[in-house]
Enzyme design. Structure first.
Site, short mmCIF file in Angstrom:
data_model
loop_
_atom_site.label_atom_id
_atom_site.label_comp_id
_atom_site.label_asym_id
_atom_site.label_seq_id
_atom_site.Cartn_x
_atom_site.Cartn_y
_atom_site.Cartn_z
N GLU A 247 61.93 -58.14 -14.21
CA GLU A 247 62.99 -58.18 -13.18
C GLU A 247 64.35 -58.39 -13.80
O GLU A 247 65.30 -57.67 -13.55
CB GLU A 247 62.71 -59.39 -12.28
CG GLU A 247 62.55 -59.10 -10.84
CD GLU A 247 62.40 -60.40 -10.07
OE1 GLU A 247 61.32 -60.99 -10.10
OE2 GLU A 247 63.40 -60.81 -9.47
N THR B 109 66.91 -54.57 -7.89
CA THR B 109 65.79 -54.99 -7.05
C THR B 109 65.92 -56.48 -6.83
O THR B 109 66.41 -57.22 -7.66
CB THR B 109 64.44 -54.73 -7.73
OG1 THR B 109 64.41 -55.41 -8.96
CG2 THR B 109 64.23 -53.26 -7.95
N ARG B 110 65.53 -56.92 -5.66
CA ARG B 110 65.46 -58.35 -5.43
C ARG B 110 64.07 -58.62 -4.87
O ARG B 110 63.87 -58.66 -3.68
CB ARG B 110 66.55 -58.77 -4.45
CG ARG B 110 66.81 -60.25 -4.49
CD ARG B 110 67.58 -60.69 -3.30
NE ARG B 110 68.72 -59.83 -3.05
CZ ARG B 110 69.98 -60.19 -3.28
NH1 ARG B 110 70.24 -61.36 -3.76
NH2 ARG B 110 70.96 -59.36 -3.01
N THR B 111 63.15 -58.69 -5.77
CA THR B 111 61.79 -58.88 -5.30
C THR B 111 61.59 -60.31 -4.86
O THR B 111 62.38 -61.19 -5.20
CB THR B 111 60.76 -58.55 -6.39
OG1 THR B 111 61.13 -59.27 -7.56
CG2 THR B 111 60.77 -57.08 -6.70
N GLN B 112 60.54 -60.51 -4.11
CA GLN B 112 60.30 -61.84 -3.56
C GLN B 112 58.82 -62.12 -3.66
O GLN B 112 58.03 -61.21 -3.88
CB GLN B 112 60.64 -61.84 -2.08
CG GLN B 112 62.01 -62.29 -1.73
CD GLN B 112 62.11 -62.43 -0.23
OE1 GLN B 112 61.17 -62.90 0.40
NE2 GLN B 112 63.22 -62.04 0.34
#
Lengths: 258, 257
Positions: free
Chosen positions: A23, A35-38
């Protein structure tokens, strides 16, 4: 924090990879997409709901899990919004708490506007669907699967919306493990009636039986449930209650009893 | 009666020779032209009422409300320039939501009155803006109980048991002072407010189309700002009209003597 300087001549990529995950590496590299993964942290499991004769009935358990830990065992995963709608939430509980805040804000604005007619379940459902889909497009989802249920002007409403913004409406709705285990049971009971609605007692028994199976099979569930109904008389969310379960068979199994 | 403020009254940012800001005083005159508006703080709630002369038969009755809700526990009315009032109500709603965002607590009467007072005052500082041409009555019901505040165009505000603004306010104030405001209930207050409005406005509203809005926040309304139930309004207006007729009869009797 010490970020590596991408313009420095000698960057030790080996060492950098030890500190940073994919990331962070992607975001340093301008060519990759942002990307802003969670990941969901404190979560709720299945929500079940059915339409019946007087309105709709919804059930959740009272558990908020922290991974495999049964962390918070007295959580209300259903929310009353106005006098004719409830929202049941599975997935990330902090995101659900934010949704609760959004609903409060929405209802206050409606109260101030004094429009004469209250927001119908369909309106609240549409609002939530818009929010969920827009968050998905920003790659910053509210990590939930929500069930919106209500009864207004003699009509029942039951809708589903999730973290991707996918929506559908149906006579029976189930999220999480419920979608695999309970949904066939709910559909069997409702669809063989040929349009004849369930009575309150039948709906209660159906949902309880499904929650019982889920307690047996879902390792992130709890035998402490709440049942909510929305009818012409308004919203009613019950006190927590437990189901009778059968565990005696374990006594005969090597490693568990024998 | 008004002093001529030649030269010293052109902008808010100028004091007069005797230390007055004429623009602010002129704004207060704008308020005096509004229809009578009364607020009464009772033991168990607050009642707001505003009388409106309907200036066109084409207007849909009851469709243009002046008294607004600012969050569920606050009622607000701005007698005076209607558009200025709407701007203030919008700001109050923003302040109330902002407070709730920060503290997860509905804003108290004291705090919303202060925020609005500061906001109104800011418009008295600069020559580039004009002061608001309305007073603001804020009725709330929170942990400390019911409260009523009034903010005038200068930004000054006080907490009141009862206040009146607009046409014939002096007579209305005199009537309000006669009430036992520390003992009266919200229901009784509605009756008294109707009586006062009818007796004070009698000559103005005779033969003219008018509308009176009544709202309250009290125990009976579950501490929520709502319109006073129509049956109570009807009862109050009926009694008010009857007491007017009694007064007329008394006047007639005096004439006979």
């Amino acid at each position: 924090m010490n970020y590596p300087n991408p313009f420095a001549d000698a960057i030790d990529y080996q060492r950098m990879e030890q500190h940073y995950d994919q990331e962070a590496l992607d975001s340093l590299n301008a060519i990759s997409p942002m990307t802003r993964t969670q990941q969901p942290i404190v979560t709720g499991t299945s929500v079940l709901a059915v339409k019946y004769k007087d309105g709709i009935m919804m059930t959740t358990d009272c558990l908020a899990s922290y991974g495999s830990l049964a962390r918070f065992r007295n959580v209300e995963r259903m929310l009353k919004v106005g006098d004719s709608t409830i929202i049941g939430a599975s997935g990330d509980i902090s995101d659900f708490q934010y949704i609760t805040y959004l609903m409060d804000k929405l209802m206050t604005k409606e109260y101030n506007a004094n429009n004469g007619q209250p927001l119908a379940p369909e309106n609240i459902y549409e609002y939530l669907s818009q929010v969920m889909y827009q968050r998905r497009n920003k790659f910053d989802p509210l990590w939930n699967a929500l069930v919106v249920g209500g009864f207004q002007d003699g009509k029942s409403f039951l809708g589903y919306v999730n973290l991707r913004g996918t929506t559908y409406q149906s006579e029976t709705i189930a999220t999480g493990y419920g979608a695999y285990i309970a949904q066939p049971l709910l559909r069997n009971a409702v669809e063989k009636r040929n349009g004849e609605p369930l009575t309150e007692e039948e709906a209660k028994k159906l949902l309880d039986d499904c929650m019982r199976v889920l307690f047996y099979r879902d390792a992130r569930s709890l035998n402490k449930l709440q049942r909510a109904t929305v009818t012409a008389a308004g919203v009613n969310i019950s006190e927590p209650y437990s189901l009778e379960t059968e565990w005696a068979f374990a006594e005969n199994i090597r490693g568990y009893g024998a | 009666m008004s002093s001529i403020g030649t030269g010293y009254d052109l902008s808010s940012s100028t004091y007069s020779l005797d230390g007055r800001i004429f623009q602010v005083e002129y704004a207060m005159k704008a308020v005096d032209n509004s229809g009578l508006c009364i607020g009464v703080r009772a033991k168990d709630g607050v009642v707001l009422a505003i009388s409106k002369l309907v200036h066109s038969k084409l207007l849909v009755p009851k469709s243009n409300k002046r008294i607004a809700s600012v969050d569920q526990h606050i009622g607000m009315v701005c007698p005076g320039l209607v558009a200025d009032g709407k701007a203030l109500i919008k700001r109050a709603r923003l302040e109330a939501q902002n407070y709730k965002d920060n503290y997860r607590l509905p804003i108290s009467g004291k705090m919303i009155a202060d925020r609005m007072g500061q906001f109104v005052q800011a418009y008295t500082l600069y020559s580039s803006v004009r002061p608001f041409g309305c007073s603001t009555l804020i009725a709330t019901y929170d942990e400390v109980g019911p409260s009523l505040y009034m903010i005038d165009p200068s930004g000054v505000y006080w907490g009141y048991f009862g206040c009146a603004v607009g046409k014939n306010k002096q007579i209305a104030k005199a009537e309000i002072e006669k009430l036992k405001l520390k003992e009266i209930t919200a229901r009784e207050a509605v009756m008294e407010v109707a009586r006062i409005i009818y007796s004070v406005m009698e000559d103005d509203i005779k033969d003219r189309d008018y509308e009176i809005e009544y709202t309250w926040i009290c125990d009976e309304s579950n501490k929520k700002h709502t319109e006073v139930p129509s049956d109570l309004v009807e009862e109050a207006e009926k009694k008010a009209k009857e007491s007017l007729d009694d007064d007329d009869d008394d006047d007639d009797m005096d004439d006979d003597e």
